[in-house]
Design a protein around this motif. Sequence first.
Motif, short mmCIF file in Angstrom:
data_model
loop_
_atom_site.label_atom_id
_atom_site.label_comp_id
_atom_site.label_asym_id
_atom_site.label_seq_id
_atom_site.Cartn_x
_atom_site.Cartn_y
_atom_site.Cartn_z
N LEU A 10 79.77 63.30 82.21
CA LEU A 10 80.87 64.16 82.17
C LEU A 10 82.11 63.74 82.54
O LEU A 10 83.42 64.04 82.11
CB LEU A 10 80.40 65.61 82.81
CG LEU A 10 79.44 66.41 82.41
CD1 LEU A 10 79.01 67.49 83.23
CD2 LEU A 10 79.64 66.77 81.24
N HIS A 13 83.54 61.80 79.75
CA HIS A 13 84.07 62.74 78.68
C HIS A 13 85.36 63.02 79.05
O HIS A 13 86.37 63.25 78.17
CB HIS A 13 83.18 63.88 78.73
CG HIS A 13 83.60 65.08 77.74
ND1 HIS A 13 84.33 66.33 78.45
CD2 HIS A 13 83.85 65.13 76.53
CE1 HIS A 13 84.68 67.05 77.40
NE2 HIS A 13 84.47 66.44 76.35
N GLN A 14 85.88 63.40 80.45
CA GLN A 14 87.18 63.89 80.81
C GLN A 14 87.88 62.99 80.84
O GLN A 14 89.31 62.94 80.35
CB GLN A 14 87.01 64.74 81.93
CG GLN A 14 86.27 65.87 82.04
CD GLN A 14 87.25 66.96 81.42
OE1 GLN A 14 87.13 67.01 80.15
NE2 GLN A 14 87.98 67.76 82.09
N GLU A 17 88.96 62.56 77.10
CA GLU A 17 89.87 63.64 76.78
C GLU A 17 91.33 63.22 77.13
O GLU A 17 92.24 63.48 76.30
CB GLU A 17 89.30 65.13 77.27
CG GLU A 17 88.11 65.43 76.60
CD GLU A 17 88.10 66.27 75.58
OE1 GLU A 17 89.36 66.16 74.96
OE2 GLU A 17 87.36 67.07 75.08
N THR A 55 82.06 62.44 72.66
CA THR A 55 81.29 63.55 72.11
C THR A 55 79.81 63.10 72.51
O THR A 55 78.99 63.93 73.00
CB THR A 55 81.12 63.49 70.37
OG1 THR A 55 82.20 63.65 69.80
CG2 THR A 55 79.94 64.31 69.95
N TRP A 58 79.71 64.08 76.24
CA TRP A 58 79.61 65.51 76.70
C TRP A 58 78.02 66.04 76.17
O TRP A 58 77.53 66.72 77.05
CB TRP A 58 80.63 66.16 75.82
CG TRP A 58 80.37 67.57 75.77
CD1 TRP A 58 79.99 68.48 74.54
CD2 TRP A 58 80.58 68.59 76.76
NE1 TRP A 58 79.57 69.66 74.82
CE2 TRP A 58 80.05 70.01 76.28
CE3 TRP A 58 80.96 68.71 78.06
CZ2 TRP A 58 80.02 71.14 76.82
CZ3 TRP A 58 80.94 69.59 78.71
CH2 TRP A 58 80.50 70.81 78.19
N ARG A 59 77.66 65.52 75.05
CA ARG A 59 76.31 66.20 74.71
C ARG A 59 75.25 65.73 75.68
O ARG A 59 74.63 66.70 76.15
CB ARG A 59 75.88 65.65 73.41
CG ARG A 59 74.50 65.77 72.85
CD ARG A 59 74.28 65.20 71.79
NE ARG A 59 72.69 65.38 71.13
CZ ARG A 59 71.97 64.68 70.05
NH1 ARG A 59 72.67 63.74 69.61
NH2 ARG A 59 70.91 64.90 70.19
N TYR A 62 75.79 67.27 79.42
CA TYR A 62 75.64 68.74 79.38
C TYR A 62 74.21 68.92 79.35
O TYR A 62 73.52 69.58 80.24
CB TYR A 62 76.23 69.40 78.14
CG TYR A 62 76.09 71.12 78.25
CD1 TYR A 62 76.96 71.65 78.66
CD2 TYR A 62 75.12 71.22 77.34
CE1 TYR A 62 76.97 73.03 78.78
CE2 TYR A 62 74.63 72.81 77.48
CZ TYR A 62 75.68 73.50 78.01
OH TYR A 62 75.57 74.93 78.12
N GLN A 119 81.12 69.11 87.24
CA GLN A 119 82.30 69.99 86.45
C GLN A 119 83.60 69.38 87.50
O GLN A 119 84.57 69.01 87.18
CB GLN A 119 82.47 71.19 86.29
CG GLN A 119 81.36 71.47 85.01
CD GLN A 119 81.08 72.93 84.52
OE1 GLN A 119 81.41 73.58 85.34
NE2 GLN A 119 80.89 73.06 83.29
#
Length: 521
Positions: A10, A13-14, A17, A55, A58-59, A62, A119
């Motif tokens: 995660l 992922h951030q 982003e 992607t 994140w997948r 999560y 998170q």
Amino acid sequence: MRLGASTALLMVHQICEALVPVLIGLCIDRAIGPSDAGAMLWCLGGLTAVFLLLTYSWRHGYRLTNKVYGFGDHALRQLTVGKVLDARATGSLFGAGKTLNIATSDTAMTAGLSWLVSQTSANLAALATAGTSLLLISWRLGLLVLVATLVFLLLMHFITAPLERRTHLQQERAAEATGLATDLVTGLRVLQGLGATRTATERYRAISRASLRAALGTAKSEALFSSVTLGLSAVFLAAITWVAASMTIAGELSIGQLVTVVGLAQFIKDPMGALAYFPAGLAQKRAAATRIATLLTTEVGAEPAVSAAPEAGTGGTGFSEMLIRGDGLHPDILLRPGAVIGLRADAATARGLTALLAGRTPDVGQRLHINEHPVADAGLAALRSMVFVADHGAAIFTGSIRDNLHATRPSAAVLAATGLDEICARLPLGLDARVGEAGRALSGGQRQRLLLARALHQRQPVIVLAEPTTALDSVSEARIAQALGSFRKSALLVVSDSPLLLGACDTVFDAAPPHTAGANR
């Protein structure tokens, strides 16, 4: 380990982003501005790689975090249920309603700490990436973002303080209302019999209104928190955009850098808002964890060490005899493998004896001995590994008949002896037919047949049957009595006043007033 992997994914992922507006700014400055087709291809390739990575991360991040949450929730629920099922103290201290609330909503809330950790770590990684990118573009912009973030978090700390208090209060009031509602529904017939329905209703109305007031207070605090967060984020975004635009007009920033700055300022408002909510989220989980800890640390009495314990086994392994010493109401009862012993007793005597054999009441006078060893020295676990007590009002679990038998391949002889085979033959799904919640899809006789079949499938060397045929007709009772008389898998103790059942026993004892001898047949 799994939480660490999910947190890392995660965070990746951030970070990806946050890099998207940086790459777009580079595309504008190095490909679109100069009209360089080769640079454009490189930029598009870089953006594609970043999107694929974000992607993927994140997948799987999560998925892993959800697994950690699910396993954590399950483990906490198992701990609480295990504590509640201890027959000695816990249930009476907490009550069914409050226990239900702890074992459901509180365990789920506490397990949600996995999401909070992953998170929050990802949001910190996003802010670090955005801040570093802005510092590389302009140290003034980077410093502005750093100072604004610190001020924002400090303001949010003061704003979330009342939200934390009200959230804790709301959880307490909701738990009280849920607990009381469960207890009232469970004891509705008793309340109606006592004529206390009005009093119970008024009590629930008062607690429900207190829960409503607490929920409204929490909603107001959350609305204030959201409004302030949105307003400060808008001011922050406007300030960054104004400074970046001024620097662009002055020639200190390029168009691509301006796009990057505005994009990062827009991006980081969500991580900042999530970080601001961190104290309130942590407070919710801490309050739920405190209630679980209170339940788990409740003293229920220490188990003595197993020193001279009978050999714990199944199916008669290590079992030679069990002695139940008389208490004045019946003589000594000796149970050996394959014996079928009857005890003619009234309801009070039967309840007292079955409670002792099930371990629900302490064996103060060392009345129970297995293989010549006092069971009181061996402990509750040793007793239950050797003795199974089939109470007259035992619970039937939601599921199928097969599930309630706790046997993958039920014994055909047991099914025939109890008449459960005839019931299954009339049902479309047979043994897999659903029994409904708490067995409500079954009649009283069907329930009793199922409970008896479940008892005879147990692997303990001693099985105690308390009034196993009260809901059956005389023909069915005679059939079951004949089957019990030939049941030699375990030692059977049949506590009943039924002549048919007692007539099938090898030996029958009579419960009698003190100084009256038991009668053997």
